[in-house]
Scaffold this motif. Structure first.
Motif, PDB file in Angstrom:
ATOM      1  N   LEU A 402       0.824  -1.214   0.000  1.00 16.75           N
ATOM      2  CA  LEU A 402       0.000   0.000   0.000  1.00 16.75           C
ATOM      3  C   LEU A 402       0.860   1.266   0.000  1.00 16.75           C
ATOM      4  O   LEU A 402       0.539   2.246  -0.683  1.00 16.75           O
ATOM      5  CB  LEU A 402      -0.941  -0.015   1.210  1.00 16.75           C
ATOM      6  CG  LEU A 402      -2.026  -1.106   1.177  1.00 16.75           C
ATOM      7  CD1 LEU A 402      -2.796  -1.141   2.480  1.00 16.75           C
ATOM      8  CD2 LEU A 402      -2.971  -0.892   0.001  1.00 16.75           C
ATOM      9  N   THR A 405       2.146   1.717  -3.477  1.00 18.25           N
ATOM     10  CA  THR A 405       1.114   2.007  -4.476  1.00 18.25           C
ATOM     11  C   THR A 405       0.584   3.441  -4.350  1.00 18.25           C
ATOM     12  O   THR A 405       0.154   4.034  -5.339  1.00 18.25           O
ATOM     13  CB  THR A 405      -0.060   1.013  -4.309  1.00 18.25           C
ATOM     14  OG1 THR A 405       0.459  -0.313  -4.329  1.00 18.25           O
ATOM     15  CG2 THR A 405      -1.059   1.154  -5.426  1.00 18.25           C
ATOM     16  N   TRP A 406       0.650   3.995  -3.139  1.00 14.38           N
ATOM     17  CA  TRP A 406       0.057   5.322  -2.905  1.00 14.38           C
ATOM     18  C   TRP A 406       0.572   6.407  -3.852  1.00 14.38           C
ATOM     19  O   TRP A 406      -0.235   7.155  -4.447  1.00 14.38           O
ATOM     20  CB  TRP A 406       0.287   5.719  -1.444  1.00 14.38           C
ATOM     21  CG  TRP A 406      -0.196   7.104  -1.140  1.00 14.38           C
ATOM     22  CD1 TRP A 406       0.525   8.262  -1.119  1.00 14.38           C
ATOM     23  CD2 TRP A 406      -1.559   7.490  -0.863  1.00 14.38           C
ATOM     24  NE1 TRP A 406      -0.270   9.338  -0.832  1.00 14.38           N
ATOM     25  CE2 TRP A 406      -1.558   8.900  -0.675  1.00 14.38           C
ATOM     26  CE3 TRP A 406      -2.757   6.790  -0.766  1.00 14.38           C
ATOM     27  CZ2 TRP A 406      -2.709   9.607  -0.375  1.00 14.38           C
ATOM     28  CZ3 TRP A 406      -3.912   7.502  -0.471  1.00 14.38           C
ATOM     29  CH2 TRP A 406      -3.880   8.879  -0.279  1.00 14.38           C
ATOM     30  N   THR A 413      -5.230   2.834  -4.020  1.00 18.80           N
ATOM     31  CA  THR A 413      -4.703   2.459  -2.705  1.00 18.80           C
ATOM     32  C   THR A 413      -5.801   2.512  -1.649  1.00 18.80           C
ATOM     33  O   THR A 413      -5.899   1.612  -0.790  1.00 18.80           O
ATOM     34  CB  THR A 413      -3.555   3.407  -2.310  1.00 18.80           C
ATOM     35  OG1 THR A 413      -2.594   3.446  -3.362  1.00 18.80           O
ATOM     36  CG2 THR A 413      -2.876   2.929  -1.037  1.00 18.80           C
TER      37      THR A 413
END
Length: 502
Positions: A402, A405-406, A413
């Motif tokens: 996460l 991915t943010w 996300t």
């Protein structure tokens, strides 16, 4: 040479186990166990001798001998940090697959262990080979023994599940074969050297359209095996109908070959095409996280419930792979390992319960904690791991994914984080329906045996160790997932190749 031994030991042990089982089945079991223990000891030895310096070479070991030189085919094996971790997982879970089958499998024991060891040999080959023809060979070696494991020793609808598994994976594998052949001929046409060697094919120059079509061939095989929604429908049937060891290998190892293929082949061979489809791939990853979680919550068959949690957890893998940064990729590798351990353990618990009460229907369970407190405690650990409790390995995996991915897509996300909330719901439902609530029956229910404790306690130790000390895994795989996957380098590579084509 040691890389070749990993495969040869399993294949030879499989044949020997099949032969000696005609006289006594217990020897076949011991042969399987010893073969996997030897391989685990060898890979731990390699891990212990791996250089830890930042500038250490990526490849720990290589083994190359010509196989069919006139067609550019060689027996090329290589191990880096990613391969090493995958082999550790393979042999670690393989030992428990043998142990959990010790009493469950009483018919055609020799042939069973032949198939078990050969599917593990195929998985080992997939994680090691650097020749694309050889890679396809081992990809198929995995398929056929698993078909027999499900179709012969599975549950009531085993033949349907085995056919479905075979058709999905075989059809998608053939598309990958076409893509491999396309890459072979394009490289040969450009250089005059027709080869399946991975390292030489990395330099193949292609137009954008060609790269896109060839990548889709590879992608088809990997996303079916992962599996990605909507190509997941073979998974719940195969998981629920396979014997316990089959479910353990499917969840713990076979799904990981799809993720491994994305990291090893799709991104390095087709960087520009991978960039192009990344937003869609990440979107399908999030759909898988949410869709798998919602279906898991609605299941009453314990093994199908756990199977759908795999669909959800593997969504994090494809989300992280196509985020193209080191942190997300570290999360992907951790997810591959921790999911293999935690979900494998949940399938083992489902198998242990089935042996005792002869049902997988959770509506017929309840209140088992009072009768089997040790099993309940073990179950609680892996349920908490599945929902991503801090301190356990799965939390580290999803947290890293996460975080990585943010910066790429905050919206995806956030949606993936909602999937973590859903995971809490379906995970706690397992505890509530199976171990808590009203007692469903007054019948005696034995707690875990010594053999079953010997299987599950190391898995508990592993998932806690990965949660508390993930740095060891991060260091091992750092050189594999670092610079080659940064977006800037991929775009730069894309521009260079387009210039070359023009």
């Amino acid at each position: 040479m040691i890389l070749l031994l990993f495969i040869v030991i399993l294949m030879v042990a499989g044949v020997v186990a099949w032969i000696v089982a005609e006289k006594t089945a217990s020897i076949a079991r011991w042969i399987s166990l010893i073969a996997l223990a030897v391989n685990l000891a060898l890979v731990i030895y390699l891990w212990s001798t791996q250089p830890t310096e930042e500038n250490a070479p990526q490849w720990i070991a290589r083994y190359v001998v010509p196989w069919i030189p006139s067609f550019g085919i060689s027996f090329s094996l290589a191990m880096d940090g990613l391969s090493l971790l995958m082999l550790l997982l393979t042999f670690f879970l393989g030992i428990f697959a043998v142990l959990i089958s010790w009493n469950e499998i009483q018919e055609r024991v020799g042939f069973y262990h032949f198939n078990l060891l050969w599917v593990l040999a195929g998985i080992t080959g997939v994680f090691l080979t650097m020749d694309l023809f050889l890679f396809y060979f081992f990809w198929e070696v995995m398929l056929i023994p698993m078909y027999f494991l499900i179709g012969i020793w599975g549950h009531e609808n085993r033949r349907y599940a085995a056919y479905k598994f075979f058709i999905f994976t075989q059809a998608s594998g053939l598309l990958m074969l076409l893509a491999i052949l396309g890459l072979f001929f394009i490289h040969g046409g450009q250089t005059g050297t027709f080869t399946f060697d991975y390292f030489q094919l990395l330099d193949t120059e292609m137009s954008v359209d060609t790269a896109r079509w060839l990548m889709l061939g590879f992608l088809a095989a990997f996303i079916v095996k992962l599996p990605v929604v909507p190509f997941h429908t073979w998974l719940p049937d195969a998981h629920s109908q396979a014997p316990t060891a089959g479910s353990l290998i499917l969840a713990g190892l076979l799904l990981k070959t799809g993720a491994y293929g994305l990291i090893r082949f799709v991104l390095p061979l087709f960087p520009s095409a991978a960039i192009e489809i990344a937003p869609w791939a990440m979107l399908f990853g999030v759909i898988g996280i949410l869709y798998g979680a919602s279906l898991a919550f609605s299941q009453t068959d314990l093994k199908r419930l756990v199977a759908y949690t795999s669909v959800s957890h593997m969504g994090f893998v494809i989300l992280g792979v196509f985020a193209f940064n080191e942190i997300a990729m570290q999360g992907v590798v951790m997810q591959m390992i921790t999911h293999g351990i935690s979900t494998g353990a949940l399938f083992i618990l489902a198998g242990v319960l089935y042996e005792r009460i002869h049902t997988r229907d959770i509506t017929q369970m309840g209140g088992f904690w009072k009768k089997v407190p040790f099993m309940g405690t073990i179950g609680l650990v892996f349920v908490l791991a599945s929902l991503g409790l801090p301190g356990l390995g799965n939390f580290v995996a999803e947290f890293l994914t996460l975080i990585g991915t943010w910066p790429v897509s905050p919206m995806l996300t956030i949606l993936a984080t909602i999937g973590v909330v859903f995971a809490t719901a379906y995970s706690l439902r397992i505890m509530q329906k199976v171990f808590l609530g009203e007692t469903s029956s007054d019948k005696f229910l034995p707690d875990l045996s010594l053999r079953e404790k010997f299987i599950l306690i190391p898995l508990v130790a592993a998932i806690i160790w990965l949660g508390l000390f993930p740095q060891t895994v991060i260091n091992t795989v750092r050189q594999v997932v670092a610079d080659p996957f940064t977006t800037e380098q991929i775009i730069s590579s894309d521009i260079e190749k387009e210039d070359g084509v023009q």
